[in-house]
Design a protein around this motif. Structure first.
Motif, PDB file in Angstrom:
ATOM      1  N   UNK A  86       0.825  -1.208   0.000  1.00 26.97           N
ATOM      2  CA  UNK A  86       0.000   0.000   0.000  1.00 26.97           C
ATOM      3  C   UNK A  86       0.859   1.258   0.000  1.00 26.97           C
ATOM      4  N   UNK A  87       1.966   1.253   0.773  1.00 27.43           N
ATOM      5  CA  UNK A  87       2.869   2.419   0.792  1.00 27.43           C
ATOM      6  C   UNK A  87       3.483   2.659  -0.585  1.00 27.43           C
ATOM      7  N   UNK A  88       3.680   1.589  -1.353  1.00 25.51           N
ATOM      8  CA  UNK A  88       4.244   1.717  -2.696  1.00 25.51           C
ATOM      9  C   UNK A  88       3.173   2.105  -3.718  1.00 25.51           C
ATOM     10  N   UNK A  89       1.929   2.224  -3.268  1.00 21.32           N
ATOM     11  CA  UNK A  89       0.859   2.665  -4.151  1.00 21.32           C
ATOM     12  C   UNK A  89       0.067   1.550  -4.805  1.00 21.32           C
ATOM     13  N   UNK A  90       0.306   0.303  -4.410  1.00 28.72           N
ATOM     14  CA  UNK A  90      -0.428  -0.831  -4.975  1.00 28.72           C
ATOM     15  C   UNK A  90      -1.557  -1.208  -4.025  1.00 28.72           C
ATOM     16  N   UNK A  91      -2.784  -0.955  -4.439  1.00 24.59           N
ATOM     17  CA  UNK A  91      -3.933  -1.211  -3.580  1.00 24.59           C
ATOM     18  C   UNK A  91      -4.702  -2.465  -3.979  1.00 24.59           C
ATOM     19  N   UNK A  92      -4.688  -2.793  -5.274  1.00 21.86           N
ATOM     20  CA  UNK A  92      -5.465  -3.919  -5.773  1.00 21.86           C
ATOM     21  C   UNK A  92      -4.564  -4.827  -6.612  1.00 21.86           C
ATOM     22  N   UNK A  93      -4.665  -6.127  -6.428  1.00 22.98           N
ATOM     23  CA  UNK A  93      -3.834  -7.044  -7.208  1.00 22.98           C
ATOM     24  C   UNK A  93      -4.237  -7.069  -8.682  1.00 22.98           C
ATOM     25  N   UNK A  94      -3.240  -7.320  -9.519  1.00 25.23           N
ATOM     26  CA  UNK A  94      -3.457  -7.449 -10.955  1.00 25.23           C
ATOM     27  C   UNK A  94      -3.998  -8.850 -11.255  1.00 25.23           C
ATOM     28  N   UNK A  95      -4.446  -9.104 -12.462  1.00 21.61           N
ATOM     29  CA  UNK A  95      -4.950 -10.447 -12.794  1.00 21.61           C
ATOM     30  C   UNK A  95      -3.945 -11.571 -12.527  1.00 21.61           C
ATOM     31  N   UNK A  96      -2.682 -11.389 -12.869  1.00 24.30           N
ATOM     32  CA  UNK A  96      -1.692 -12.443 -12.615  1.00 24.30           C
ATOM     33  C   UNK A  96      -1.501 -12.645 -11.119  1.00 24.30           C
ATOM     34  N   UNK A  97      -1.571 -11.589 -10.339  1.00 24.35           N
ATOM     35  CA  UNK A  97      -1.441 -11.712  -8.883  1.00 24.35           C
ATOM     36  C   UNK A  97      -2.651 -12.427  -8.291  1.00 24.35           C
TER      37      UNK A  97
END
Length: 85
Positions: free
Chosen positions: A26-37
């Protein structure tokens, strides 16, 4: 079933990842996983092997690294604990 099929966006916390890893993403700005994740993290969290292909920039590195870091947390140092090829 993926959360997107219900109209709700999934979060990294829903994978059962260590809370510190979730906060770091979240601190890095990633809130939602991508399809591969969304596809790779659940079986990796269960200790299963995964072979996946996806475009550059799709989040493959995090898809594999987050479960590895989750499982390594608190483990004894000085022995091989993960192998990334």
């Amino acid at each position: 079933m993926f959360a997107e099929s219900t109209g709700r966006r999934m979060s990294f916390a829903e994978f059962g990842l260590d809370v510190e890893l979730v906060k770091a993403t979240e601190r890095m700005g990633f809130e939602h996983p991508t399809p591969i994740q969304r596809a790779a993290i659940p079986p990796l969290m269960q200790g299963r092997d995964v072979l996946a292909t996806a475009m550059t920039g799709s989040g493959k590195t995090a898809a594999f690294l987050l479960p590895i870091l989750h499982h390594l947390k608190g483990k004894r140092r000085g022995t091989t604990r993960a192998l990334i090829v």
